[in-house]
Structure formats: C-alpha cells, structure tokens
Enzyme design. Sequence first.
Site, PDB file in Angstrom:
ATOM      1  N   HIS A 167      -2.025  -5.921   1.787  1.00 40.56           N
ATOM      2  CA  HIS A 167      -0.583  -6.176   1.743  1.00 40.56           C
ATOM      3  C   HIS A 167      -0.300  -7.352   0.817  1.00 40.56           C
ATOM      4  CE1 HIS A 167       0.483  -4.209   5.878  1.00 40.56           C
ATOM      5  NE2 HIS A 167      -0.274  -3.429   5.117  1.00 40.56           N
ATOM      6  N   GLU A 184       1.376 -10.040   1.288  1.00 43.03           N
ATOM      7  CA  GLU A 184       1.177 -11.340   1.933  1.00 43.03           C
ATOM      8  C   GLU A 184      -0.298 -11.726   1.968  1.00 43.03           C
ATOM      9  OE1 GLU A 184       4.385  -9.263   4.527  1.00 43.03           O
ATOM     10  OE2 GLU A 184       2.748  -8.682   3.199  1.00 43.03           O
ATOM     11  N   CYS A 192       4.390  -7.782   8.673  1.00 44.19           N
ATOM     12  CA  CYS A 192       3.923  -6.985   9.802  1.00 44.19           C
ATOM     13  C   CYS A 192       3.094  -7.881  10.727  1.00 44.19           C
ATOM     14  CB  CYS A 192       3.081  -5.807   9.302  1.00 44.19           C
ATOM     15  SG  CYS A 192       1.477  -6.286   8.624  1.00 44.19           S
TER      16      CYS A 192
END
Length: 151
Positions: free
Chosen positions: A58, A60, A88
């Site tokens: 992801h 992040e 998430c």
Amino acid sequence: MSFDLTYDDAYFMKKALQEAETAFEKGEVPIGAIIVVKDRIIARAHNLTEQLHDVTAHAEMQAITAAANFLGGKYLRNCTLYVTLEPCQMCAGALFWSQISKIVFGAYDPQRGFSAMGGQLHPKATISGGVLEEECSELLKRFFIQKRSLN
C-alpha cells in the site's frame, strides 16, 4: 524578491494526489502518500500491490519504508503522513508502530478504513480527515468506473 509559500495540509495533499495519479496511470488503485518533516517532503509513494504482486504494498507502507530509510531510523516522530484515502487497519498498525506524529487523509473509507475496522493509531498521533476529500474520492471513482468498463 521574496516568495511567501503556504505549506498547509491542502498543499501537501495535492502532492499525495500526484502520487495517486501515478498509481492510476500504472493500473494501480490510485492512492498516493507522502511523508513530511518540517515542511520538507522526505518520502513519496503510491500503491504498488499489482506491480509487486504484494497485498502489503500500500502507498502508506511504501512511504513509511522510504521515510525510515531517509531518516535512518524506524520512528517517524515529528513527521506527517498525507494520504489520499483513510488508511486501512494494516496501515494503521504500521503507523502505530512508526509513532508518526500526524496523519492527514483525503477521502474517508467507511468500509475498510481503520476507524470502521476498529483500528488504532498511536495515542500521541493527531488525525485529520477530509482534506481535499472531493478530489481524492473523484480519482478513486474514476478508476473503478474505468476498471468496470474494461471487464
């Protein structure tokens, strides 16, 4: 001649949106992230889950790794993450352990966002959501409309 540049949350979210656009162009879910310390961008990232065949890639997670490498340490104290979609639960866990000081996100994710999933962030972290929410949401909608029309 002096220039008075304003480095506010919208300014940095636009930089994260540029990363999301890059992801879009690569066929990745268009989520972008940057990490800033003292008004300086130290990490830029976007989703790479398709390219790397890795569910953990992801935006992040990529940004956390890049920032930690830049700083030479695992903690991101005094840093701010700007990400185009609410993190998430997995990313929230990594952000918790990084001890990042501030998280600013664009669009809310009522189904998979950390707040909907009961995820927690570091107790000292401040959180701000909805920054350029419309622009961030629009890019995601455009991506999924395009994806559905190709199938």
